[in-house]
Design an enzyme around this catalytic site. Structure first.
Site, mmCIF file in Angstrom:
data_model
loop_
_atom_site.group_PDB
_atom_site.id
_atom_site.type_symbol
_atom_site.label_atom_id
_atom_site.label_comp_id
_atom_site.label_asym_id
_atom_site.label_seq_id
_atom_site.Cartn_x
_atom_site.Cartn_y
_atom_site.Cartn_z
ATOM 1 N N LYS A 1 0.833 -1.214 0.000
ATOM 2 C CA LYS A 1 0.000 0.000 0.000
ATOM 3 C C LYS A 1 0.867 1.264 0.000
ATOM 4 C CE LYS A 1 -2.156 -1.090 3.833
ATOM 5 N NZ LYS A 1 -1.480 -2.382 4.122
ATOM 6 N N ARG B 1 -9.678 0.837 8.489
ATOM 7 C CA ARG B 1 -9.287 -0.518 8.875
ATOM 8 C C ARG B 1 -10.504 -1.359 9.250
ATOM 9 N NH1 ARG B 1 -3.666 0.423 8.656
ATOM 10 N NH2 ARG B 1 -2.626 -1.242 9.726
ATOM 11 N N ARG C 1 11.045 -6.322 5.019
ATOM 12 C CA ARG C 1 10.913 -4.859 4.899
ATOM 13 C C ARG C 1 11.913 -4.132 5.806
ATOM 14 N NH1 ARG C 1 5.131 -2.159 5.365
ATOM 15 N NH2 ARG C 1 4.988 -3.280 7.335
ATOM 16 N N ARG D 1 10.961 -2.538 11.319
ATOM 17 C CA ARG D 1 9.884 -2.088 12.199
ATOM 18 C C ARG D 1 9.666 -3.121 13.296
ATOM 19 N NH1 ARG D 1 4.815 -0.287 8.466
ATOM 20 N NH2 ARG D 1 3.693 -1.316 10.150
ATOM 21 N N ARG E 1 -1.330 -8.907 13.664
ATOM 22 C CA ARG E 1 -1.776 -7.907 12.678
ATOM 23 C C ARG E 1 -2.594 -8.580 11.574
ATOM 24 N NH1 ARG E 1 3.586 -5.675 10.788
ATOM 25 N NH2 ARG E 1 2.432 -4.218 9.510
#
Ligand code: ADP
Ligand code: AMP
Length: 214
Positions: free
Chosen positions: A16, A90, A124, A157, A168
């Site tokens: 995203k 969300r 990531r 992260r 998540r």
């Protein structure tokens, strides 16, 4: 002037942020990421700062905090021509909240298989200074551990570690269908195959944007 209000939805790690940056450049509208905004405020002793504990667990931050952050951001002058919103809504109550304050023109849903999501999240890396996103395999920096854009260190992260990822994804799965149905009924949902490489996903999104702005 006609506004271009775009929302990008999809699971954590779907791409995203990566694609929203490109949409923002193409349309000349700001990229608004609620996750980025929360991370910027995380260390402050404000109400926004309280979001930290939720984020560290992989839970959603309470709506009251989210609405305050979002409403404030959307009032800024740079959204006059539109925006690309990433990370909001969300759940269905957030979708309804957004509907009350803005008209949404297109919702791009990045459809990505679970096995790809996991590889994207664990690989990531983000720049501690400018926030640029990299990936160890799919978008490596020129020099290992160093941001190609500004030269600062790259970090993982906290919530991209395995245990938090699980939570998540669970939260995402619980909420995703009602949001998609909500936008499908309004006729604004556009599904994009997000499993392909960054360039191919962008090509698919570009076609949608060109149709929209012509
Ligand atoms: P999101 O904002 O949905 O959480 P990101 O845009 O941060 O996702 O992308 C997650 C990770 O996957 C990043 O490391 C990014 O560089 C990488 N990535 C994004 N899109 C793709 C893609 N199409 N193929 C492979 N890797 C991708
Ligand atoms: P993201 O950067 O979009 O992956 O978001 C990181 C974390 O920020 C999420 O796991 C949530 O804890 C929080 N967050 C971001 N956007 C929202 C939102 N719209 N509502 C609730 N929590 C959010």
């Amino acid at each position: 002037m006609e506004m271009k209000n775009i929302v990008v939805i999809g699971p954590p790690g779907a791409g995203k942020g990566t694609q929203s940056e490109r949409i923002s450049e193409r349309l000349g509208v700001p990229h608004i990421s609620t996750g980025d905004m929360l991370r910027e405020h995380r260390d402050l002793k404000t109400e926004h700062g309280k979001a930290r504990e939720y984020m560290e667990r992989g839970d959603l931050v309470p709506d009251k905090i989210m609405y305050r952050i979002l409403d404030h951001r959307l009032k800024k002058d740079d959204t006059e021509k539109g925006f690309v919103l990433d990370g909001f809504p969300r759940d269905i109550s957030q979708a309804k909240h957004l509907e009350c304050i803005e008209k949404i023109d297109i919702v791009i849903s990045l459809e990505v298989e679970k096995k790809n999501i996991l590889k994207r999240l664990t690989g990531r890396r983000i720049c501690e200074n400018c926030g640029e996103t990299f990936h160890l395999n799919y978008k490596p920096p020129e020099k290992e551990g160093v941001c190609t854009k500004c030269g600062s260190d790259l970090l993982q992260r906290e919530d991209d570690k395995k245990e938090v990822i699980k939570q998540r994804l669970k939260k995402y799965r619980e909420k995703k269908l009602p949001i998609k149905n909500f936008y499908e009924k309004k006729g604004v949902l556009r599904k994009v195959d997000g499993n392909k490489d960054i360039e191919s996903v962008w090509n698919e999104i570009s076609v949608i944007l060109e149709e929209f702005i012509k």
